[in-house]
Write an enzyme that holds these catalytic residues in place. Structure first.
Site, mmCIF file in Angstrom:
data_model
loop_
_atom_site.group_PDB
_atom_site.id
_atom_site.type_symbol
_atom_site.label_atom_id
_atom_site.label_comp_id
_atom_site.label_asym_id
_atom_site.label_seq_id
_atom_site.Cartn_x
_atom_site.Cartn_y
_atom_site.Cartn_z
ATOM 1 C CG ASP A 310 -12.221 9.159 -1.124
ATOM 2 O OD1 ASP A 310 -11.959 8.219 -2.417
ATOM 3 O OD2 ASP A 310 -11.846 10.272 -0.967
ATOM 4 C CD GLN A 383 7.519 5.293 -2.131
ATOM 5 O OE1 GLN A 383 8.297 5.383 -1.024
ATOM 6 N NE2 GLN A 383 7.326 6.674 -2.755
ATOM 7 N NE ARG A 385 1.193 -2.014 -0.190
ATOM 8 C CZ ARG A 385 0.575 -3.193 -0.946
ATOM 9 N NH1 ARG A 385 1.723 -3.761 -1.677
ATOM 10 N NH2 ARG A 385 -0.588 -3.459 -0.240
ATOM 11 C CG MET A 386 6.804 -3.833 4.686
ATOM 12 S SD MET A 386 8.266 -5.204 4.850
ATOM 13 C CE MET A 386 9.797 -4.217 3.759
ATOM 14 C CE LYS A 398 3.386 -1.546 11.933
ATOM 15 N NZ LYS A 398 3.054 -1.154 12.615
ATOM 16 C CG ASP A 525 -8.655 13.543 -4.767
ATOM 17 O OD1 ASP A 525 -8.286 12.687 -5.275
ATOM 18 O OD2 ASP A 525 -8.540 14.091 -3.087
#
Length: 692
Positions: A310, A383, A385-386, A398, A525
């Site tokens: 990662d 969803q 991303r702000m 932002k 994972d």
């Protein structure tokens, strides 16, 4: 407390190992090591001869010494394994002390609680743990959040947070809740919890022979069978040679001599140290707070071809920091900083806090009153991303460039070309661009930088020299991923990675014949961890991840994967080096004993030495002193190599071909020379002490 790491030469440990070495003489234990088992059978046979000679009044010093040293050979071999296991048992004892009689508050189907012993809990039971309670069994937090003391497992005194619904939901039996209240679903049956498995592993009870050990064991058995045939035919060859030379009795082919020759020729050195090497490999992992489910996982780490790592927290420091405000055309930098700070006041992430700090440092912008009812904060969501804030008559957002662009378009705003160029430039440089907009106006970009860890590029270069390819996994866009990959020096990267993409990548690598290692901590994972040849789960991760991997890192440090590979390599290097030394030893002992045995053959004019004596290059005193010296050296060399087997040979990041050459030079040549020197010195001492 974490496991106690005992010194190999601790007095109590040595006493315990000496007792265990005697116990391991049980044939049911010995037969698992065919080479040492055959050696023990030889010792038994010579013991019968010695007892017979004793009662017949014909017992010699030679037979007595051979009998004792053959038993010492067997004891030293079992002692090597016992001392390796002894360190694990000392660690297990410290873990057992961490276990105590624990009671749990189990919920009934009617939602009432009952107090039961932890041993009565079954998989699927629901228990309630409050402050100062000991968590009774391994499980998953399904409700609540609490700080937990895991020092009994990790050795770290700092408490950790465990909460429901995330990648920090797994709890371990034996740890203690320090504050608040959590509801835990038990995920294991009694006796199969993490602490129980850990105790079993460090004790060595669960250690199974690895494929390479099995293959090497077959080779050792084959060599033993070959030398058994050689020694079994020697009396017939000796009798034939004596008849031709007209020297009956010139060659001693008594049972003690034949058994001694056989024991010296078979690979007793590596046979006696093989288990100790494997056990010490697991021990070295435990010392680094990594628990392997089997020796197979440790060995697989040494054969790894591809490492999946990662980016965040492994290759980079993980906490992206705001380093610059880049305003759009016509916008003052201070206005951009002010809007970005307002949008970050409710953002508790390291990135959000760094934006607020940078605005304060550059423009002296202090906190302002934006609490409700004056403002409504918009939290970050995967969803959208702000994130942002809605003030009286103002809306500030932002976030990721494409998300903010779509939001601005919905406000009928324009997207400046200069801002698009700035976003692309930051992404190419390996940074993260966050665009800030107020209503329909784009104010500019905040440059977040994720710093690559110091020295990581050099470590990747070492892995490359060993033939291991590194692949960085990240959720970043391809431009950012490519820049970080270039700076870190990885060989490849997987951008915008999903669980399905990780699994597909591992399967593709394995289909090409490669062995793959990776780390992970989340439920998503788990499929990839289960598929990987070496799957290292973080202890802070979910129960699903810990069960899917074949190793657990108690420190939850993703960088540990590189150390695990080095330990696996060291284990294989140690086994290869000592195998080379052992085989070379056997060749040297052959040339030390056999010429001395046949030295008197074809002697003329009543001489004590014939033409074959020229092959006795060490000029050993007599056939009996040669055999006795070789048997003593064969026993002592096992003890001399125990520290190397436990510590491991010095790790070097070299290609396999270079390691092979080094083994042949250092351990092959050393294995040839050491017996000549050692046997000659022992021969001189025996003669000086009138023992031969």
């Amino acid at each position: 407390m974490k496991p106690t790491h005992a010194s190999a030469w601790d007095a109590a440990l040595l006493r315990r190992a000496a007792i265990d070495a005697v116990r391991k003489l049980d044939p049911r234990e010995l037969w698992r090591n065919p080479v040492i088992f055959v050696t023990a059978l030889g010792a038994v046979a010579v013991t019968f001869v010695a007892v017979h000679d004793l009662f017949a009044g014909t017992l010699t010093s030679f037979t007595t010494q051979i009998t004792l040293w053959l038993w010492f050979t067997v004891l030293f071999a079992t002692f090597a394994e016992a001392i390796a296991e002894g360190r694990g048992k000392a660690q297990a004892d410290s873990l057992k002390r961490a276990r105590s009689q624990v009671f749990a508050h189990r919920t009934r189907p009617d939602a009432t609680e009952e107090r039961v012993a932890a041993t009565d809990l079954r998989k699927g039971d629901i228990v309630i743990c409050e402050a100062r309670d000991v968590i009774p069994a391994d499980g998953e937090v399904i409700e609540g959040i609490a700080s937990v003391d895991e020092s009994a497992i990790t050795g770290e005194s700092a408490p950790v947070v465990r909460e429901s619904g995330g990648d920090r939901s797994a709890v371990t039996g034996g740890t203690r809740v320090l504050s608040d209240r959590i509801v835990v679903r038990v995920t294991v049956e009694p006796g199969s919890g993490f602490l129980d498995r850990m105790i079993g592993l460090v004790e060595g009870a669960s250690r199974q022979r690895t494929p390479n050990e099995i293959a090497l064991g077959i080779l050792l058995v084959a060599l033993t069978a070959i030398f058994l045939g050689v020694v079994a035919t020697l009396p017939f060859f000796a009798s034939f040679s004596e008849s031709l030379a007209g020297q009956p009795g010139a060659i001693d082919t008594s049972l003690p001599v034949l058994v001694s020759l056989f024991v010296c020729l078979i690979p007793t050195t590596i046979g006696g140290l093989l288990s100790a090497i494997g056990i010490s490999g697991i021990d070295r992992l435990i010392r680094r707070n990594v628990i392997a489910t089997s020796g197979r996982a440790v060995e697989a780490a040494g054969d790894i071809d591809v490492l999946l790592l990662d980016k965040t927290g492994t290759i980079t420091l993980g906490n992206r920091q705001a380093v610059e405000f880049l305003p759009a055309p016509g916008v003052a930098a201070e206005r951009l900083a002010s809007a970005a700070q307002l949008a970050s006041l409710a953002d508790e992430t390291p990135e959000g806090r760094s934006i607020a700090v940078l605005a304060k440092e550059k423009f002296n912008l202090r906190e302002r009153e934006v609490a409700a009812p004056h403002a409504t904060f918009v939290p970050f969501a995967a969803q959208t991303r702000m994130s942002g804030v809605d003030l009286a008559g103002r809306s500030i957002r932002k976030g990721a460039a494409d998300s903010v662009r779509a939001w601005v378009a919905a406000q009928s705003g324009a997207w400046p070309a200069e801002v698009a160029a700035t976003v692309e430039r930051i992404a190419k440089a390996g940074g993260t661009p966050l665009v800030v907009a107020e209503d329909a106006a784009v104010l500019g970009v905040v440059y977040l930088k994720d710093v690559v860890k110091g020295g990581i590029k050099e470590r990747f270069a070492e892995l490359r020299r060993m033939g291991i390819r590194t692949v960085m996994i990240t959720g970043d866009n391809p431009l950012t991923a490519a820049a970080i990959a270039a700076e870190a020096g990885v060989d490849d990267f997987l951008a915008q990675a999903t669980p399905e993409m990780k699994l597909a990548r591992i399967r593709a690598e394995q289909a090409a014949g490669r062995l793959v290692a990776m780390t992970g901590d989340g439920t998503n994972d788990a499929p990839a961890l289960a598929q990987a040849d070496v799957g290292v789960a973080m202890n802070t991760g979910t129960q699903a991840a810990r069960e899917a991997g074949n190793m657990v890192d108690l420190d939850s440090n993703p960088t540990k994967l590189i150390e695990i590979v080095e330990i696996g390599k060291q284990l294989l290097m140690t086994r290869g080096a000592l195998t080379t030394f052992s085989v070379a030893n056997d060749v040297a002992k052959y040339f030390a004993i056999v010429p001395a045995m046949f030295a008197a053959l074809y002697a003329v004019s009543g001489g004590a030495a014939g033409p074959l004596a020229a092959l006795n290059v060490m000029a050993l005193h007599s056939p009996h002193s040669a055999i006795l010296s070789a048997v003593i050296f064969n026993a002592l060399i096992i003890v001399a190599l125990v520290p190397l087997a436990l510590r491991g040979v010095a790790y070097r990041a070299l290609p396999a071909a270079d390691l092979l050459r080094r083994n042949l030079v250092v351990y092959g040549l050393g294995g040839l020379v050491a017996p000549f020197v050692g046997i000659k010195l022992i021969d001189l001492l025996l003669v000086a002490a009138h023992l031969a």
